[in-house]
Design an enzyme around this catalytic site. Structure first.
Site, PDB file in Angstrom:
ATOM      1  N   ARG A 175       0.807  -1.144  -0.277  1.00  0.00           N
ATOM      2  CA  ARG A 175       0.094  -0.118   0.078  1.00  0.00           C
ATOM      3  C   ARG A 175       0.920   1.378  -0.222  1.00  0.00           C
ATOM      4  NH1 ARG A 175      -2.440  -3.267  -1.168  1.00  0.00           N
ATOM      5  NH2 ARG A 175      -4.450  -4.905  -0.532  1.00  0.00           N
ATOM      6  N   SER A 225     -10.565  -0.632   3.423  1.00  0.00           N
ATOM      7  CA  SER A 225      -9.897  -0.504   5.312  1.00  0.00           C
ATOM      8  C   SER A 225      -8.734   0.311   5.383  1.00  0.00           C
ATOM      9  CB  SER A 225      -9.081  -2.042   4.355  1.00  0.00           C
ATOM     10  OG  SER A 225      -9.396  -2.436   4.340  1.00  0.00           O
ATOM     11  N   GLU A 295      -4.705   3.494   6.820  1.00  0.00           N
ATOM     12  CA  GLU A 295      -4.523   3.004   5.313  1.00  0.00           C
ATOM     13  C   GLU A 295      -4.216   4.620   4.772  1.00  0.00           C
ATOM     14  OE1 GLU A 295      -4.956  -0.767   3.072  1.00  0.00           O
ATOM     15  OE2 GLU A 295      -5.821   0.013   1.569  1.00  0.00           O
TER      16      GLU A 295
HETATM   17  C1  LIG Z   1     -15.614   0.092  -0.782  1.00  0.00           C
HETATM   18  C2  LIG Z   1     -13.978   0.014  -0.850  1.00  0.00           C
HETATM   19  C3  LIG Z   1     -13.307  -1.140  -1.158  1.00  0.00           C
HETATM   20  C4  LIG Z   1     -11.907  -0.252  -1.462  1.00  0.00           C
HETATM   21  N1  LIG Z   1     -10.519  -2.248  -1.435  1.00  0.00           N
HETATM   22  C5  LIG Z   1     -10.202  -1.864  -1.555  1.00  0.00           C
HETATM   23  C6  LIG Z   1      -9.171  -2.917  -1.966  1.00  0.00           C
HETATM   24  O1  LIG Z   1     -10.154  -3.990  -2.647  1.00  0.00           O
HETATM   25  N2  LIG Z   1      -8.008  -3.049  -2.202  1.00  0.00           N
HETATM   26  C7  LIG Z   1      -7.243  -1.731  -2.489  1.00  0.00           C
HETATM   27  O2  LIG Z   1      -6.298  -1.371  -2.400  1.00  0.00           O
HETATM   28  N3  LIG Z   1      -7.940  -0.463  -1.907  1.00  0.00           N
HETATM   29  C8  LIG Z   1      -9.082  -0.038  -1.881  1.00  0.00           C
HETATM   30  N4  LIG Z   1     -10.005   0.669  -1.506  1.00  0.00           N
HETATM   31  C9  LIG Z   1      -8.923   1.665  -1.384  1.00  0.00           C
HETATM   32  C10 LIG Z   1      -8.861   2.183  -2.296  1.00  0.00           C
HETATM   33  O3  LIG Z   1     -10.237   2.572  -3.636  1.00  0.00           O
HETATM   34  C11 LIG Z   1      -8.096   2.906  -3.103  1.00  0.00           C
HETATM   35  O4  LIG Z   1      -6.798   3.047  -2.042  1.00  0.00           O
HETATM   36  C12 LIG Z   1      -7.312   3.537  -4.576  1.00  0.00           C
HETATM   37  O5  LIG Z   1      -5.785   2.911  -5.102  1.00  0.00           O
HETATM   38  C13 LIG Z   1      -8.113   4.407  -4.100  1.00  0.00           C
HETATM   39  O6  LIG Z   1      -7.784   5.761  -5.392  1.00  0.00           O
HETATM   40  P1  LIG Z   1      -8.457   7.008  -5.271  1.00  0.00           P
HETATM   41  O7  LIG Z   1      -8.556   7.464  -7.114  1.00  0.00           O
HETATM   42  O8  LIG Z   1      -9.494   7.061  -4.905  1.00  0.00           O
HETATM   43  O9  LIG Z   1      -7.423   7.757  -4.863  1.00  0.00           O
HETATM   44  P2  LIG Z   1      -7.959   9.016  -3.764  1.00  0.00           P
HETATM   45  O10 LIG Z   1      -8.553   9.071  -2.692  1.00  0.00           O
HETATM   46  O11 LIG Z   1      -8.443  10.108  -4.577  1.00  0.00           O
HETATM   47  O12 LIG Z   1      -6.293   9.668  -3.365  1.00  0.00           O
HETATM   48  C14 LIG Z   1      -5.288   8.589  -2.620  1.00  0.00           C
HETATM   49  C15 LIG Z   1      -4.431   9.413  -2.069  1.00  0.00           C
HETATM   50  O13 LIG Z   1      -3.301   8.875  -3.681  1.00  0.00           O
HETATM   51  C16 LIG Z   1      -3.396  10.261  -4.172  1.00  0.00           C
HETATM   52  N5  LIG Z   1      -2.987  10.370  -5.857  1.00  0.00           N
HETATM   53  C17 LIG Z   1      -4.836   9.934  -6.016  1.00  0.00           C
HETATM   54  N6  LIG Z   1      -4.176  10.765  -7.546  1.00  0.00           N
HETATM   55  C18 LIG Z   1      -2.747  10.292  -7.594  1.00  0.00           C
HETATM   56  C19 LIG Z   1      -2.372  10.875  -9.066  1.00  0.00           C
HETATM   57  N7  LIG Z   1      -2.603  10.949 -10.218  1.00  0.00           N
HETATM   58  N8  LIG Z   1      -1.290  11.425  -8.939  1.00  0.00           N
HETATM   59  C20 LIG Z   1      -0.954  11.572  -7.395  1.00  0.00           C
HETATM   60  N9  LIG Z   1      -1.066  11.574  -6.691  1.00  0.00           N
HETATM   61  C21 LIG Z   1      -2.581  10.536  -6.755  1.00  0.00           C
HETATM   62  C22 LIG Z   1      -4.021  11.509  -2.791  1.00  0.00           C
HETATM   63  O14 LIG Z   1      -3.124  12.153  -2.942  1.00  0.00           O
HETATM   64  C23 LIG Z   1      -3.679  10.053  -2.024  1.00  0.00           C
HETATM   65  O15 LIG Z   1      -2.951  10.170  -1.665  1.00  0.00           O
HETATM   66  C24 LIG Z   1     -11.659   0.387  -1.180  1.00  0.00           C
HETATM   67  C25 LIG Z   1     -12.255   1.785  -0.868  1.00  0.00           C
HETATM   68  C26 LIG Z   1     -13.326   1.046  -0.656  1.00  0.00           C
HETATM   69  C27 LIG Z   1     -14.201   2.973  -0.782  1.00  0.00           C
END
Ligand SMILES: Cc1cc2nc3c(=O)[nH]c(=O)nc-3n(C[C@H](O)[C@H](O)[C@H](O)COP(=O)(O)OP(=O)(O)OC[C@H]3O[C@@H](n4cnc5c(N)ncnc54)[C@H](O)[C@@H]3O)c2cc1C
Length: 307
Positions: A175, A225, A295
């Site tokens: 992660r 998580s 996380e």
């Molecule tokens: C119901 C649910 C289930 C989930 N299941 C999983 C799972 O199975 N496995 C898992 O790993 N995660 C899971 N997640 C967590 C989440 O979906 C992941 O961490 C995902 O990768 C976050 O992507 P995001 O675009 O929403 O990022 P954001 O939440 O918008 O940002 C997360 C981080 O990434 C950075 N970031 C985002 N985009 C960029 C970019 N283009 N450049 C630089 N930095 C950036 C942000 O600054 C921040 O630090 C889950 C979440 C939910 C709500």
């Protein structure tokens, strides 16, 4: 935000890409958070190249976000500019087994296109609700799959220029990756998959979906998580064994369905969530000597993490 700065920004992005004082509740899966000064929907790499120097020059804090599914925004909001790389950076190209996706592409959307091309290796991503940018930052993964296994290279803006970074140079870990450490902005991801059998790929995705829907509280707002998996343990089990299942503070609750998820019962504040996280960490540490690490990422308030 000062009019002079807004004018400079308007020379780079269209007015309809700029949202002043957006409620961050509307941009996060937790449905929590105050307002940001400005949110910009990024639509090209060039905009990033031009905007970042201005924001730095003007000393304006900024934060990069994707789909906001791993983000807890403070109730006081964020005094700065949120650069959202999502809806408008969503091109995908597939040639043979090579897949190139811009950072705003949702993993769920990419997954269904990959199925159409009978490619295997990305099944784990089908139920993760974030963007490619967020997935690279977090080295997102599930069911023994993770981004690290399929990434060939990542196109980033490193603060000065756009360049390609190899998978090894991203230093992916559990992660984590170099994105936050080096303040990269992820623009595009190149992945190598394998040819597969479409029926088998579909069956694998159906199995993962069933496992998710039966075990996770997907109908309640959350950021997935809340805690990383501590080596040798499962966060959810430690929390359950500490007797915390269903515990709540204000509108924040340890999910009854899956103790690894802190959920918003509808009216939770960021304070409620943080207080509950604090209690969980203390109780689990006192009982098992294991320090849980979040996380979920924090934005705004005292925990302001600014690029
Ligand atoms: C119901 C649910 C289930 C989930 N299941 C999983 C799972 O199975 N496995 C898992 O790993 N995660 C899971 N997640 C967590 C989440 O979906 C992941 O961490 C995902 O990768 C976050 O992507 P995001 O675009 O929403 O990022 P954001 O939440 O918008 O940002 C997360 C981080 O990434 C950075 N970031 C985002 N985009 C960029 C970019 N283009 N450049 C630089 N930095 C950036 C942000 O600054 C921040 O630090 C889950 C979440 C939910 C709500």
């Amino acid at each position: 935000m000062k009019t002079r700065v807004l004018e400079k920004i308007k020379h780079i992005v269209k007015e309809n890409q700029m949202i002043e004082n957006p409620s961050m509740k509307d941009y996060t899966s937790f449905k929590i958070g105050g307002t940001a000064d400005l949110l910009i929907e990024i639509s090209s790499f060039r905009e990033i190249e031009k905007l970042i120097p201005i924001l730095k020059e003007e000393n304006i804090p900024y934060y990069i976000m994707g789909n906001g599914t791993n983000l807890l925004v403070d109730d006081k909001g964020f005094h700065g500019v949120v650069l959202r790389l999502q809806e408008q950076l969503n091109r995908i190209s597939i040639k043979g087994t090579r897949v190139i996706a811009e950072s705003g592409v949702l993993l769920s959307k990419l997954s269904s296109i990959i199925v159409d091309h009978s490619l295997t290796g990305f099944e784990f991503g089908s139920g993760i609700p974030g963007t490619m940018g967020g997935a690279i930052t977090m080295n997102a993964g599930a069911y023994d799959g993770e981004m690290k296994n399929i990434v060939h290279s990542v196109k980033v803006f490193d603060g000065e220029c756009i360049r390609d970074i190899s998978c090894e140079e991203m230093h992916f870990g559990y992660r984590t990756s170099d994105v936050m450490k080096k303040s990269y902005i992820v623009l595009e991801v190149t992945m190598d998959l394998k040819e597969g059998n479409q029926e088998e790929i579909k069956a694998k995705i159906a199995d993962f979906t069933e496992r998710r829907t039966s075990k996770q509280p997907l109908t309640m707002p959350s950021a997935g998580s809340t805690f990383k998996r501590p080596p040798g343990y499962f966060a959810g089990k430690l929390i359950d064994d500490s007797g915390l299942r269903g515990m709540s503070i204000g509108g924040a609750q340890i999910s009854e369905k899956h103790c690894g998820f802190v959920v918003n019962r509808g009216n939770a504040t960021s304070e409620d969530i943080k207080n509950l996280i604090g209690i969980v960490k203390k109780v689990v540490y006192d009982k098992f000597g294991v320090l849980l690490e979040e996380e979920v990422k924090y934005l705004g308030g005292d925990d302001e993490s600014i690029c």
